[in-house]
Design a protein around this motif. Structure first.
Motif, PDB file in Angstrom:
ATOM      1  N   THR A 161      -3.699   3.604  -8.081  1.00 26.21           N
ATOM      2  CA  THR A 161      -5.102   3.081  -7.918  1.00 26.21           C
ATOM      3  C   THR A 161      -4.949   1.535  -7.789  1.00 26.21           C
ATOM      4  O   THR A 161      -3.816   1.030  -8.380  1.00 26.21           O
ATOM      5  CB  THR A 161      -5.979   3.831  -8.582  1.00 26.21           C
ATOM      6  OG1 THR A 161      -6.483   2.718 -10.002  1.00 26.21           O
ATOM      7  CG2 THR A 161      -6.516   5.006  -8.828  1.00 26.21           C
ATOM      8  N   GLN A 162      -5.054   0.850  -6.917  1.00 19.91           N
ATOM      9  CA  GLN A 162      -5.449  -0.749  -6.667  1.00 19.91           C
ATOM     10  C   GLN A 162      -5.763  -1.282  -8.046  1.00 19.91           C
ATOM     11  O   GLN A 162      -4.888  -2.443  -8.697  1.00 19.91           O
ATOM     12  CB  GLN A 162      -6.156  -1.573  -5.924  1.00 19.91           C
ATOM     13  CG  GLN A 162      -6.370  -1.314  -4.525  1.00 19.91           C
ATOM     14  CD  GLN A 162      -7.079  -1.475  -3.659  1.00 19.91           C
ATOM     15  OE1 GLN A 162      -8.279  -1.681  -3.913  1.00 19.91           O
ATOM     16  NE2 GLN A 162      -6.897  -1.438  -2.388  1.00 19.91           N
ATOM     17  N   LYS A 163      -6.912  -0.386  -8.926  1.00 23.56           N
ATOM     18  CA  LYS A 163      -6.853  -0.727 -10.788  1.00 23.56           C
ATOM     19  C   LYS A 163      -5.982  -0.604 -11.539  1.00 23.56           C
ATOM     20  O   LYS A 163      -5.900  -1.617 -11.305  1.00 23.56           O
ATOM     21  CB  LYS A 163      -8.231  -0.475 -10.430  1.00 23.56           C
ATOM     22  CG  LYS A 163      -8.554  -0.343 -11.929  1.00 23.56           C
ATOM     23  CD  LYS A 163      -9.969  -0.118 -12.492  1.00 23.56           C
ATOM     24  CE  LYS A 163     -10.407  -0.731 -13.681  1.00 23.56           C
ATOM     25  NZ  LYS A 163     -11.421   0.178 -14.051  1.00 23.56           N
ATOM     26  N   GLU A 212      -7.739  -6.702  -9.378  1.00 25.96           N
ATOM     27  CA  GLU A 212      -7.934  -5.103  -8.491  1.00 25.96           C
ATOM     28  C   GLU A 212      -8.323  -6.082  -6.920  1.00 25.96           C
ATOM     29  O   GLU A 212      -8.044  -5.690  -5.728  1.00 25.96           O
ATOM     30  CB  GLU A 212      -9.162  -4.233  -9.313  1.00 25.96           C
ATOM     31  CG  GLU A 212      -9.406  -3.684  -7.984  1.00 25.96           C
ATOM     32  CD  GLU A 212     -10.657  -2.237  -8.527  1.00 25.96           C
ATOM     33  OE1 GLU A 212     -10.943  -1.462  -8.626  1.00 25.96           O
ATOM     34  OE2 GLU A 212     -11.121  -2.276  -9.692  1.00 25.96           O
ATOM     35  N   ILE A 256      -5.147  -7.715  -5.562  1.00 25.10           N
ATOM     36  CA  ILE A 256      -4.403  -6.511  -4.719  1.00 25.10           C
ATOM     37  C   ILE A 256      -5.257  -5.559  -3.892  1.00 25.10           C
ATOM     38  O   ILE A 256      -4.639  -5.181  -2.125  1.00 25.10           O
ATOM     39  CB  ILE A 256      -4.413  -5.642  -5.536  1.00 25.10           C
ATOM     40  CG1 ILE A 256      -3.951  -5.976  -6.746  1.00 25.10           C
ATOM     41  CG2 ILE A 256      -3.941  -4.149  -5.620  1.00 25.10           C
ATOM     42  CD1 ILE A 256      -2.133  -5.427  -6.787  1.00 25.10           C
ATOM     43  N   ARG A 257      -6.535  -5.354  -3.192  1.00 26.28           N
ATOM     44  CA  ARG A 257      -7.233  -5.126  -2.537  1.00 26.28           C
ATOM     45  C   ARG A 257      -6.701  -5.987  -1.146  1.00 26.28           C
ATOM     46  O   ARG A 257      -7.129  -6.255   0.001  1.00 26.28           O
ATOM     47  CB  ARG A 257      -8.857  -4.985  -2.630  1.00 26.28           C
ATOM     48  CG  ARG A 257      -9.363  -4.795  -2.018  1.00 26.28           C
ATOM     49  CD  ARG A 257     -11.162  -4.293  -2.234  1.00 26.28           C
ATOM     50  NE  ARG A 257     -11.612  -5.679  -3.116  1.00 26.28           N
ATOM     51  CZ  ARG A 257     -11.909  -4.747  -4.522  1.00 26.28           C
ATOM     52  NH1 ARG A 257     -11.628  -4.217  -5.159  1.00 26.28           N
ATOM     53  NH2 ARG A 257     -12.267  -5.911  -4.701  1.00 26.28           N
ATOM     54  N   LYS A 317       0.527  -1.785   0.015  1.00 34.10           N
ATOM     55  CA  LYS A 317      -0.561  -0.109  -0.165  1.00 34.10           C
ATOM     56  C   LYS A 317       0.898   1.544   0.294  1.00 34.10           C
ATOM     57  O   LYS A 317       0.902   2.004  -0.838  1.00 34.10           O
ATOM     58  CB  LYS A 317      -1.323   0.042   0.967  1.00 34.10           C
ATOM     59  CG  LYS A 317      -2.149   1.200   1.387  1.00 34.10           C
ATOM     60  CD  LYS A 317      -2.889   0.983   2.294  1.00 34.10           C
ATOM     61  CE  LYS A 317      -4.151   1.969   2.331  1.00 34.10           C
ATOM     62  NZ  LYS A 317      -5.152   2.423   2.617  1.00 34.10           N
ATOM     63  N   GLU A 340      -3.361  -5.381   0.759  1.00 30.62           N
ATOM     64  CA  GLU A 340      -3.578  -4.747   1.129  1.00 30.62           C
ATOM     65  C   GLU A 340      -4.348  -5.334   2.547  1.00 30.62           C
ATOM     66  O   GLU A 340      -4.029  -4.414   4.152  1.00 30.62           O
ATOM     67  CB  GLU A 340      -3.894  -3.821   0.415  1.00 30.62           C
ATOM     68  CG  GLU A 340      -3.330  -3.274  -0.705  1.00 30.62           C
ATOM     69  CD  GLU A 340      -3.322  -1.906  -1.515  1.00 30.62           C
ATOM     70  OE1 GLU A 340      -4.745  -1.238  -0.637  1.00 30.62           O
ATOM     71  OE2 GLU A 340      -2.883  -0.771  -2.115  1.00 30.62           O
ATOM     72  N   ARG A 349       2.458   1.686  -3.357  1.00 35.15           N
ATOM     73  CA  ARG A 349       1.373   2.540  -3.983  1.00 35.15           C
ATOM     74  C   ARG A 349       1.017   3.056  -3.993  1.00 35.15           C
ATOM     75  O   ARG A 349       0.370   4.610  -5.680  1.00 35.15           O
ATOM     76  CB  ARG A 349       0.077   0.955  -3.852  1.00 35.15           C
ATOM     77  CG  ARG A 349      -0.797   1.727  -5.204  1.00 35.15           C
ATOM     78  CD  ARG A 349      -2.548   0.225  -4.843  1.00 35.15           C
ATOM     79  NE  ARG A 349      -2.474   0.231  -3.584  1.00 35.15           N
ATOM     80  CZ  ARG A 349      -3.946   1.707  -3.435  1.00 35.15           C
ATOM     81  NH1 ARG A 349      -3.716   2.303  -4.351  1.00 35.15           N
ATOM     82  NH2 ARG A 349      -3.819   1.618  -2.052  1.00 35.15           N
TER      83      ARG A 349
END
Length: 66
Positions: free
Chosen positions: A39-41, A51, A54-55, A30, A58, A33
């Motif tokens: 962004t996560q996307k 995506e 990644i979420r 995080k 995190e 990034r």
């Protein structure tokens, strides 16, 4: 010979280590990034994962597969 208590402690140590690894990876991911302004996307697209992956990384819900 390791008794039942020793085996339980080994198991707990492994769980604690995995949880610590998740936390460290999540915080670092995080931080990098957001430092890069992604962004996560956007990050997901750049590294070739979803995506939601990644979420989940995190949120410490998953670790990347090696």
């Amino acid at each position: 010979m390791v008794g039942i208590t020793g085996k339980i402690n080994e198991g707990l140590d492994k769980l604690a280590t995995k949880r610590w690894q998740k936390r460290q990876m999540a915080e670092k991911l995080k931080a990098v990034r957001t430092d890069k302004g992604l962004t996560q996307k956007e990050l997901a697209h750049r590294v070739g994962v979803s995506e939601s992956a990644i979420r989940n990384y995190e949120l410490m819900a998953a670790l990347p597969k090696e």
